[in-house]
Design an enzyme around this catalytic site. Structure first.
Site, PDB file in Angstrom:
ATOM      1  N   LYS A  64      -2.668  -8.736  -7.518  1.00  0.00           N
ATOM      2  CA  LYS A  64      -3.486  -8.613  -6.292  1.00  0.00           C
ATOM      3  C   LYS A  64      -3.129  -7.261  -5.711  1.00  0.00           C
ATOM      4  O   LYS A  64      -2.026  -7.041  -5.230  1.00  0.00           O
ATOM      5  CB  LYS A  64      -3.123  -9.740  -5.321  1.00  0.00           C
ATOM      6  CG  LYS A  64      -4.195 -10.108  -4.342  1.00  0.00           C
ATOM      7  CD  LYS A  64      -4.521  -9.048  -3.318  1.00  0.00           C
ATOM      8  CE  LYS A  64      -3.553  -9.064  -2.149  1.00  0.00           C
ATOM      9  NZ  LYS A  64      -3.750  -7.903  -1.247  1.00  0.00           N
ATOM     10  N   CYS A 120      10.407   1.294   2.036  1.00  0.00           N
ATOM     11  CA  CYS A 120      11.350   0.226   2.374  1.00  0.00           C
ATOM     12  C   CYS A 120      12.793   0.715   2.312  1.00  0.00           C
ATOM     13  O   CYS A 120      13.682   0.057   2.824  1.00  0.00           O
ATOM     14  CB  CYS A 120      11.149  -0.929   1.414  1.00  0.00           C
ATOM     15  SG  CYS A 120      11.233  -0.366  -0.274  1.00  0.00           S
ATOM     16  N   GLU A 145      10.983  -8.132  -3.459  1.00  0.00           N
ATOM     17  CA  GLU A 145      11.487  -6.859  -2.925  1.00  0.00           C
ATOM     18  C   GLU A 145      10.941  -6.767  -1.510  1.00  0.00           C
ATOM     19  O   GLU A 145       9.770  -6.443  -1.317  1.00  0.00           O
ATOM     20  CB  GLU A 145      10.952  -5.680  -3.753  1.00  0.00           C
ATOM     21  CG  GLU A 145      11.242  -5.747  -5.233  1.00  0.00           C
ATOM     22  CD  GLU A 145      12.674  -5.409  -5.563  1.00  0.00           C
ATOM     23  OE1 GLU A 145      13.378  -4.874  -4.695  1.00  0.00           O
ATOM     24  OE2 GLU A 145      13.095  -5.699  -6.689  1.00  0.00           O
ATOM     25  N   LEU A 146      11.782  -7.032  -0.521  1.00  0.00           N
ATOM     26  CA  LEU A 146      11.248  -7.203   0.839  1.00  0.00           C
ATOM     27  C   LEU A 146      11.695  -6.074   1.776  1.00  0.00           C
ATOM     28  O   LEU A 146      12.112  -5.020   1.331  1.00  0.00           O
ATOM     29  CB  LEU A 146      11.652  -8.586   1.355  1.00  0.00           C
ATOM     30  CG  LEU A 146      11.285  -9.736   0.402  1.00  0.00           C
ATOM     31  CD1 LEU A 146      11.788 -11.067   0.912  1.00  0.00           C
ATOM     32  CD2 LEU A 146       9.788  -9.784   0.134  1.00  0.00           C
ATOM     33  N   TRP A 201       0.807  -1.224   0.000  1.00  0.00           N
ATOM     34  CA  TRP A 201       0.000   0.000   0.000  1.00  0.00           C
ATOM     35  C   TRP A 201       0.840   1.275   0.000  1.00  0.00           C
ATOM     36  O   TRP A 201       0.311   2.352  -0.193  1.00  0.00           O
ATOM     37  CB  TRP A 201      -0.872   0.006   1.278  1.00  0.00           C
ATOM     38  CG  TRP A 201      -0.056  -0.359   2.494  1.00  0.00           C
ATOM     39  CD1 TRP A 201       0.060  -1.612   3.039  1.00  0.00           C
ATOM     40  CD2 TRP A 201       0.811   0.483   3.252  1.00  0.00           C
ATOM     41  NE1 TRP A 201       0.953  -1.597   4.094  1.00  0.00           N
ATOM     42  CE2 TRP A 201       1.423  -0.311   4.247  1.00  0.00           C
ATOM     43  CE3 TRP A 201       1.137   1.842   3.202  1.00  0.00           C
ATOM     44  CZ2 TRP A 201       2.337   0.197   5.181  1.00  0.00           C
ATOM     45  CZ3 TRP A 201       2.050   2.342   4.119  1.00  0.00           C
ATOM     46  CH2 TRP A 201       2.636   1.525   5.087  1.00  0.00           C
ATOM     47  N   ASN A 202       2.149   1.182   0.263  1.00  0.00           N
ATOM     48  CA  ASN A 202       2.891   2.437   0.517  1.00  0.00           C
ATOM     49  C   ASN A 202       3.138   3.258  -0.761  1.00  0.00           C
ATOM     50  O   ASN A 202       3.291   4.473  -0.692  1.00  0.00           O
ATOM     51  CB  ASN A 202       4.188   2.184   1.293  1.00  0.00           C
ATOM     52  CG  ASN A 202       5.177   1.336   0.556  1.00  0.00           C
ATOM     53  OD1 ASN A 202       4.822   0.637  -0.392  1.00  0.00           O
ATOM     54  ND2 ASN A 202       6.429   1.376   0.979  1.00  0.00           N
ATOM     55  N   GLY A 213       6.864  -6.452  -0.407  1.00  0.00           N
ATOM     56  CA  GLY A 213       6.222  -6.395   0.906  1.00  0.00           C
ATOM     57  C   GLY A 213       7.200  -6.827   1.975  1.00  0.00           C
ATOM     58  O   GLY A 213       8.418  -6.715   1.802  1.00  0.00           O
ATOM     59  N   SER A 214       6.674  -7.358   3.057  1.00  0.00           N
ATOM     60  CA  SER A 214       7.539  -7.673   4.202  1.00  0.00           C
ATOM     61  C   SER A 214       8.312  -8.973   3.968  1.00  0.00           C
ATOM     62  O   SER A 214       7.886  -9.849   3.196  1.00  0.00           O
ATOM     63  CB  SER A 214       6.695  -7.794   5.460  1.00  0.00           C
ATOM     64  OG  SER A 214       5.755  -8.834   5.289  1.00  0.00           O
ATOM     65  N   GLU A 222      12.926  -2.751  11.219  1.00  0.00           N
ATOM     66  CA  GLU A 222      12.486  -1.588  10.453  1.00  0.00           C
ATOM     67  C   GLU A 222      11.288  -0.944  11.168  1.00  0.00           C
ATOM     68  O   GLU A 222      10.313  -1.631  11.467  1.00  0.00           O
ATOM     69  CB  GLU A 222      12.065  -2.159   9.099  1.00  0.00           C
ATOM     70  CG  GLU A 222      11.663  -1.223   8.057  1.00  0.00           C
ATOM     71  CD  GLU A 222      11.166  -2.006   6.831  1.00  0.00           C
ATOM     72  OE1 GLU A 222      10.610  -3.103   6.992  1.00  0.00           O
ATOM     73  OE2 GLU A 222      11.354  -1.500   5.731  1.00  0.00           O
TER      74      GLU A 222
HETATM   75  N1  LIG Z   1      11.661  -3.819  -1.026  1.00  0.00           N
HETATM   76  C1  LIG Z   1      10.667  -3.092  -1.458  1.00  0.00           C
HETATM   77  O1  LIG Z   1      10.660  -2.645  -2.602  1.00  0.00           O
HETATM   78  C2  LIG Z   1       9.505  -2.790  -0.560  1.00  0.00           C
HETATM   79  C3  LIG Z   1       8.569  -1.849  -0.963  1.00  0.00           C
HETATM   80  C4  LIG Z   1       7.498  -1.557  -0.129  1.00  0.00           C
HETATM   81  C5  LIG Z   1       7.368  -2.212   1.087  1.00  0.00           C
HETATM   82  N2  LIG Z   1       8.285  -3.118   1.438  1.00  0.00           N
HETATM   83  C6  LIG Z   1       8.196  -3.779   2.728  1.00  0.00           C
HETATM   84  O2  LIG Z   1       6.838  -4.097   3.045  1.00  0.00           O
HETATM   85  C7  LIG Z   1       6.611  -3.954   4.428  1.00  0.00           C
HETATM   86  C8  LIG Z   1       5.455  -3.022   4.686  1.00  0.00           C
HETATM   87  O3  LIG Z   1       4.335  -3.342   3.962  1.00  0.00           O
HETATM   88  P1  LIG Z   1       3.205  -4.322   4.551  1.00  0.00           P
HETATM   89  O4  LIG Z   1       3.210  -4.303   6.023  1.00  0.00           O
HETATM   90  O5  LIG Z   1       1.929  -4.001   3.890  1.00  0.00           O
HETATM   91  O6  LIG Z   1       3.778  -5.687   4.058  1.00  0.00           O
HETATM   92  P2  LIG Z   1       3.008  -7.046   3.904  1.00  0.00           P
HETATM   93  O7  LIG Z   1       4.019  -8.039   3.535  1.00  0.00           O
HETATM   94  O8  LIG Z   1       2.156  -7.338   5.068  1.00  0.00           O
HETATM   95  O9  LIG Z   1       2.006  -6.775   2.696  1.00  0.00           O
HETATM   96  C9  LIG Z   1       2.436  -6.489   1.380  1.00  0.00           C
HETATM   97  C10 LIG Z   1       1.411  -7.004   0.397  1.00  0.00           C
HETATM   98  O10 LIG Z   1       1.315  -8.390   0.547  1.00  0.00           O
HETATM   99  C11 LIG Z   1      -0.004  -8.780   0.765  1.00  0.00           C
HETATM  100  N3  LIG Z   1       0.010  -9.949   1.646  1.00  0.00           N
HETATM  101  C12 LIG Z   1       0.088  -9.988   2.991  1.00  0.00           C
HETATM  102  N4  LIG Z   1       0.034 -11.267   3.404  1.00  0.00           N
HETATM  103  C13 LIG Z   1      -0.079 -12.043   2.301  1.00  0.00           C
HETATM  104  C14 LIG Z   1      -0.187 -13.434   2.058  1.00  0.00           C
HETATM  105  N5  LIG Z   1      -0.199 -14.335   3.063  1.00  0.00           N
HETATM  106  N6  LIG Z   1      -0.297 -13.862   0.783  1.00  0.00           N
HETATM  107  C15 LIG Z   1      -0.294 -12.985  -0.234  1.00  0.00           C
HETATM  108  N7  LIG Z   1      -0.219 -11.656  -0.072  1.00  0.00           N
HETATM  109  C16 LIG Z   1      -0.093 -11.194   1.184  1.00  0.00           C
HETATM  110  C17 LIG Z   1      -0.689  -7.575   1.360  1.00  0.00           C
HETATM  111  O11 LIG Z   1      -2.052  -7.561   1.104  1.00  0.00           O
HETATM  112  C18 LIG Z   1      -0.019  -6.488   0.617  1.00  0.00           C
HETATM  113  O12 LIG Z   1      -0.676  -6.306  -0.589  1.00  0.00           O
HETATM  114  C19 LIG Z   1       7.902  -3.415   4.977  1.00  0.00           C
HETATM  115  O13 LIG Z   1       8.654  -4.445   5.520  1.00  0.00           O
HETATM  116  C20 LIG Z   1       8.606  -2.844   3.776  1.00  0.00           C
HETATM  117  O14 LIG Z   1       9.986  -2.719   3.875  1.00  0.00           O
HETATM  118  C21 LIG Z   1       9.342  -3.426   0.650  1.00  0.00           C
HETATM  119  O1  LIG Z   2       8.917   1.348  -0.513  1.00  0.00           O
HETATM  120  C1  LIG Z   2       9.487   0.881  -1.440  1.00  0.00           C
HETATM  121  C2  LIG Z   2       9.717   1.493  -2.750  1.00  0.00           C
HETATM  122  C3  LIG Z   2      10.241   2.852  -2.630  1.00  0.00           C
HETATM  123  C4  LIG Z   2      10.777   3.398  -3.905  1.00  0.00           C
HETATM  124  O2  LIG Z   2      10.572   2.847  -4.991  1.00  0.00           O
HETATM  125  O3  LIG Z   2      11.431   4.414  -3.811  1.00  0.00           O
END
Ligand SMILES: NC(=O)c1ccc[n+]([C@@H]2O[C@H](COP(=O)([O-])OP(=O)(O)OC[C@H]3O[C@@H](n4cnc5c(N)ncnc54)[C@H](O)[C@@H]3O)[C@@H](O)[C@H]2O)c1
Ligand SMILES: O=CCCC(=O)O
Length: 499
Positions: free
Chosen positions: A185, A296, A262-263, A161-162, A240-241, A394
């Site tokens: 999704k 992230c 990308e975590l 969502w970010n 995501g995470s 984080e």
């Molecule tokens: N490396 C990157 O580019 C990047 C970018 C943005 C966010 N992040 C990371 O994401 C985290 C923050 O976002 P968050 O809390 O929403 O992360 P999250 O992992 O909980 O959710 C991310 C996405 O995954 C989906 N999701 C959650 N559980 C799932 C499952 N069991 N199966 C399939 N999809 C699922 C969520 O609906 C959401 O769309 C932070 O750790 C951040 O660093 C990383």
């Molecule tokens: O949060 C992750 C992505 C951020 C970015 O693309 O700059």
């Protein structure tokens, strides 16, 4: 509170259904979930709560569209992406309003995100016609060897969502450029921006079934499991995470999918004694507080060398005093709310833990209930130590923890102690140190004398438990192709008619 939502110029961009096989549909079960404005807690609208059956239907649509889409030329796909890019630019104000509404970031930041997001379509429209194979001198006489790059197939894309627009376009851009079809999704917190992108794809003439969007909140794990266990889906790209990334990797193992992850990050941000103070403070402000700390690549551990520690803390805190926190549409607001109460609780716990262990709050440190339940003061804490929660996890929020260090060797060791390695930053005017430290940091991306590194032209991705794969840049499309080798035997005969 003074927060009012400006109307969209084009109201038809606010879609409240999924987009599958070129049509707007509801979940087969009829179930929906509510999406709320993080600034006010008010319900924006509802979206379909998709389940396994809905997701399978989207996968089927993508599979059906694949044979003809993969046969289109790179140039044809480039034109489609370019058209989609242009429609994003033409509708940038409305897209930004949607982003602010469901994500909370200030409107100016949301506009910046729309440009950033659209630029991935522009970039990959330029990559689409340039997916080259190679010719290889064979070891066997008479053989001729060449390679072609083919689309990997149906891709499952899961995004956070970010960055409600940019995380999606950074995946769909290269997928379509390569000739893949997708099931995306969208995040449960921010599905309306994704739906508006789907509407623009429709207007851009992207053929039906090539892009499909499913939505879910409670059913997210079920949708994720359906995508990762499908034999039809050949590739999963997830942002995501780290925890969810590990789960999706396990779920993908049975079908041995190609993966990009990308975590999470825990970015070290290092300021050496020889840095330019003004540049370093500006870089720290930009990196730490972008999207209220919810990226992230945000600085998480700010290490400042002992000779300038006090001065840095003072100047940095002064800058933070100038922030204006509020609803994203409100005039002059620089920083919006956090996404939800769980994010606020995490930030609160990092602050409490730091204070309990001797951290000194220089500014902030509290929730802002007068603004709403998701607001937290931009916070600076000094005298941070390695035993504190923030040093290991984080924060994903507006808390800047300042750690003091003495030597280059000490700080590189501290920086590399994390299990994750996404971005790292440092500030120095010593050119040899620049090379030395850039090479020593265990991260996928390094910012030197800058706190902003994101650019569609630059490879984005991590090492260690921040995942693998690269997005954007000349590498991004590689994640969506497979190399096929062709050996042509029986060559090397003399020319016919020669004696
Ligand atoms: N490396 C990157 O580019 C990047 C970018 C943005 C966010 N992040 C990371 O994401 C985290 C923050 O976002 P968050 O809390 O929403 O992360 P999250 O992992 O909980 O959710 C991310 C996405 O995954 C989906 N999701 C959650 N559980 C799932 C499952 N069991 N199966 C399939 N999809 C699922 C969520 O609906 C959401 O769309 C932070 O750790 C951040 O660093 C990383
Ligand atoms: O949060 C992750 C992505 C951020 C970015 O693309 O700059």
């Amino acid at each position: 509170m003074g927060h009012s939502v400006p109307p969209l110029s084009d109201k038809s961009l606010l879609k409240k259904q999924c987009y599958v096989n070129g049509e707007w549909i509801s979940a087969k079960s009829g179930k929906t979930f509510e999406v709320t404005d993080p600034a006010t807690g008010e319900v924006i609208g509802t979206m379909p709560e998709c389940d396994r059956a809905d997701t399978e239907a989207a996968i089927t649509a993508a599979a059906k569209a694949l044979p003809s889409f993969r046969k289109t030329t790179g140039r044809e796909r480039a034109r489609m992406l370019r058209k989609w890019y242009q429609l994003m630019i033409d509708n940038a104000n409305d897209l930004a309003k949607l982003i602010t509404w469901e994500n909370g970031k200030p409107l100016a930041d949301a506009k910046g995100e729309v440009t950033y997001a659209a630029n991935f379509f522009e970039w990959f429209s330029e990559e689409a016609p340039r997916v080259y194979g190679s010719t290889i001198p064979a070891s066997v006489a008479g053989n001729r060897v060449f390679t072609i790059k083919e689309p990997v197939g149906v891709c499952g894309l899961i995004t956070p969502w970010n960055f409600p627009a940019a995380m999606i376009t950074r995946k769909i851009g290269p997928a379509l450029a390569a000739g893949c079809t997708v099931v995306a999704k969208s995040p449960g917190e921010t599905p309306f921006t994704a739906a508006a992108l789907a509407e623009l794809a429709h207007r851009a003439g992207i053929p039906k079934g090539v892009i499909n969007f499913v939505t879910a909140l409670k059913n997210t794990p079920e949708v994720g499991e359906t995508i990762t266990s499908s034999k039809t889906v050949k590739k999963v790209s997830f942002t995501g995470s780290t925890g969810v990334g590990k789960l999706l990797m396990k779920q993908s193992a049975d079908t041995l999918k190609k993966l990009s992850f990308e975590l999470g990050g825990n970015a070290p941000f290092i300021v050496f004694d020889d840095a330019d103070m003004e540049t370093a403070v500006a870089g720290a402000i930009a990196s730490k507080f972008r999207s209220s700390g919810q990226t992230c690549v945000c600085a998480n551990r700010i290490y400042v060398q002992s000779g300038i520690y006090d001065e840095f803390a003072k100047v940095f805190t002064e800058k933070v005093k100038g922030f204006k926190v509020g609803g994203g549409y409100d005039q002059g607001v620089t920083h919006g709310p956090l996404i939800h109460d769980r994010a606020v609780s995490k930030v609160e716990s990092h602050v409490e833990d730091a204070v309990k262990k001797g951290g000194q709050v220089l500014i902030g440190g509290q929730k802002m209930p007068d603004l709403g339940s998701n607001f937290f003061q931009p916070t600076v804490i000094r005298d941070m130590t390695a035993s504190m929660q923030l040093a290991h996890e984080e924060t994903f929020g507006p808390v800047a923890g300042l750690f003091k260090f003495d030597t280059e060797a000490d700080v590189v060791k501290l920086a590399n102690q994390a299990d994750v390695g996404l971005a790292g930053y440092f500030f120095s005017r010593d050119i040899q140190r620049v090379y030395r430290v850039a090479e020593a940091l265990e991260v996928g991306m390094v910012g030197v004398n800058t706190g902003l590194i994101s650019d569609p032209a630059a490879p984005f991705g991590g090492v260690k438990e921040s995942g693998f794969g690269r997005e954007g840049s000349m590498l991004g499309i590689e994640e969506y192709v497979v190399t096929k080798m062709v050996t042509l035997g029986g060559n090397g005969q003399p020319l016919q008619g020669s004696s």
